[in-house]
Scaffold this motif. Sequence first.
Motif, mmCIF file in Angstrom:
data_model
loop_
_atom_site.group_PDB
_atom_site.id
_atom_site.type_symbol
_atom_site.label_atom_id
_atom_site.label_comp_id
_atom_site.label_asym_id
_atom_site.label_seq_id
_atom_site.Cartn_x
_atom_site.Cartn_y
_atom_site.Cartn_z
ATOM 1 N N ASN A 116 0.813 -1.212 0.000
ATOM 2 C CA ASN A 116 0.000 0.000 0.000
ATOM 3 C C ASN A 116 0.850 1.267 0.000
ATOM 4 O O ASN A 116 0.416 2.311 -0.487
ATOM 5 C CB ASN A 116 -0.957 0.012 1.194
ATOM 6 C CG ASN A 116 -2.216 -0.804 0.918
ATOM 7 O OD1 ASN A 116 -2.880 -0.604 -0.097
ATOM 8 N ND2 ASN A 116 -2.532 -1.738 1.806
ATOM 9 N N TYR A 120 0.245 4.173 -2.690
ATOM 10 C CA TYR A 120 0.090 5.575 -2.303
ATOM 11 C C TYR A 120 1.108 6.459 -3.028
ATOM 12 O O TYR A 120 0.759 7.518 -3.584
ATOM 13 C CB TYR A 120 0.261 5.717 -0.789
ATOM 14 C CG TYR A 120 0.383 7.149 -0.317
ATOM 15 C CD1 TYR A 120 -0.727 7.994 -0.297
ATOM 16 C CD2 TYR A 120 1.614 7.655 0.094
ATOM 17 C CE1 TYR A 120 -0.619 9.321 0.125
ATOM 18 C CE2 TYR A 120 1.737 8.965 0.515
ATOM 19 C CZ TYR A 120 0.626 9.800 0.529
ATOM 20 O OH TYR A 120 0.741 11.110 0.942
ATOM 21 N N GLN A 162 -1.895 -2.170 -7.674
ATOM 22 C CA GLN A 162 -2.831 -2.799 -6.739
ATOM 23 C C GLN A 162 -2.080 -3.536 -5.645
ATOM 24 O O GLN A 162 -1.113 -4.262 -5.925
ATOM 25 C CB GLN A 162 -3.735 -3.779 -7.503
ATOM 26 C CG GLN A 162 -4.734 -4.526 -6.647
ATOM 27 C CD GLN A 162 -5.499 -5.574 -7.431
ATOM 28 O OE1 GLN A 162 -5.234 -5.783 -8.622
ATOM 29 N NE2 GLN A 162 -6.448 -6.236 -6.795
ATOM 30 N N ALA A 163 -2.501 -3.330 -4.419
ATOM 31 C CA ALA A 163 -1.955 -4.090 -3.295
ATOM 32 C C ALA A 163 -2.803 -5.341 -3.125
ATOM 33 O O ALA A 163 -3.944 -5.272 -2.666
ATOM 34 C CB ALA A 163 -1.964 -3.247 -2.026
ATOM 35 N N ASP A 166 -0.518 -7.139 2.021
ATOM 36 C CA ASP A 166 0.517 -6.239 2.542
ATOM 37 C C ASP A 166 1.858 -6.390 1.832
ATOM 38 O O ASP A 166 2.646 -5.431 1.770
ATOM 39 C CB ASP A 166 0.724 -6.473 4.044
ATOM 40 C CG ASP A 166 -0.351 -5.788 4.873
ATOM 41 O OD1 ASP A 166 -1.153 -5.029 4.282
ATOM 42 O OD2 ASP A 166 -0.396 -6.018 6.097
#
Length: 541
Positions: A116, A120, A162-163, A166
Amino acid sequence: MTLPSLNLLAASILIASQFSTQVLANPLPQDVVLASTQELVRANDAEVATLNPIKAEGLPEMHVVRDLFEGLVIQDAEGNVIPGVAERWDNQNNQEFTFYLRKNAKWSNGDPVTANDFVYSLRKAVDPNTASPNAWYLKLTEMVNAEEIIEGKKSPDTLGVQAIDDHTLKIRLSKPVPYFLAMTGHTAMMPIHKASVLANPDSWARPGNLVSNGAFILDGWVVNEKITLKRNPNYWDNQDTRLDKVTYIPFESQMAAYNRYRSGEVDITSDVPAQMANKLAKELPDAYQVSPLLCTYYYAFNTEREALKDPKIRQALSYSIMRDVVTTGITNSGHLPAYTFAHKDVAGFSASLPDYANLTQKERDDKAKALMIEAGFDQSNPLTLNLLYNTSESHKSIAVGIASMWNKTLGVNVTLENQEWKSYLDSRKAGEFDVLRASWCGDYNEASTFLSLFTSDNDRNFAFYANPDYDAVLDKAQTETDQTKRSALYDEAESILATDMPIAPIYYFMQARLVRPNVGGVPKHNAEGRIYSKDIYIKKL
């Protein structure tokens, strides 16, 4: 001869198809004994403009950012792509890449580095509100919707990243890009720490606020004096990092850096005074290092200026540059005369030389004089130009030399203007010059990293050059998967540049520097000039 370090494209394709499971080790030579104090002082080319990796656009910034942050991949001493935050990866047809992140990768505050974080950061990098100077580069990656987002046509959350969880990141491209893996090592694709950015949106990349994921932490920053980094104990490979402290000192004078080296205050210089290269090679053979560098030195002509709108004038200026005098008289570091923009050793492409490259200098000068007369200028009606360069003895020596060539051959009156790095960046962006000293170093080892620079929509096109035919050729090359056909398109692009002459290629770099004999681990064959301080160590002599 193509050196092993210049096989980055082939290496990236090989690693991408087979994926890698571990970092190539950087073991100490068996006979090396480490000094008790592991501190290094590096000379930097100038005061950095930013430590935000998304906005870093020059080598001074990138040197420091690579110590503070780490992307999905990094490079070894030979320039090969090796795992960074991603410990392995796979891909489907060079269009869908899946990266598996290290579970022990952490930020300097102890937070885990997650997929993520990359989502971001990449979304922020393409967001037009960020105004990243690297937006052009992110377009080249062909990440799904990157171009549309940068142009304000789509939302950043539609970017093809895309995550999955984790520690699993998926990146989708709009078309196959065989060298995409190598592209992920660029600073613009490094992660930034969301919580600290949100907490300090205007000052998160400053001491006390900066949270990083590289081998070092920002410890202090005194503008125009020094930047100090200290070891990051949370870095995933901290056990193999030897240095405890790294200090960067900005120098816009190679002579000043040399003097600080001789006084023992600097361990590695970023360059050497051009006029001293031969002398230093003889006097300091254990310290003087020269290595190939995938960079081209050139002059950009501001095609929006009335005096330079006529390509005949630009051709005349380029033809009359005595490149062999620049490389063997003004500079003496082994630079090679350049007549094409893409570096001669870029992987998978060798440009055809333009016709003027095969002429004698007298023939070029005669041709240049005739072109100037056709354009309405001669000794009795001289062209007047200003030439902008960033402060540096080497840049000044070259500018003085070329201005003299233009004056003696063509009667051109040249006003030289030097500016410190930050002001130079502003003037460059605003087009406040007639002729601009510039250089370009490949962000990855493929011809598009050079030739895409002069498409009309590229923010780094400081010639402000626009030719729909050139754009079309580059666009076609970007979609061509056949290497032979793609090379033919690149050759066509070089031919257009040689005709329109928005720039004058001057030389291909060889990088000379001084490295103190007790400093080990400095790469000599990384063609992109990447020096990671985490791989350097201080020897006990």
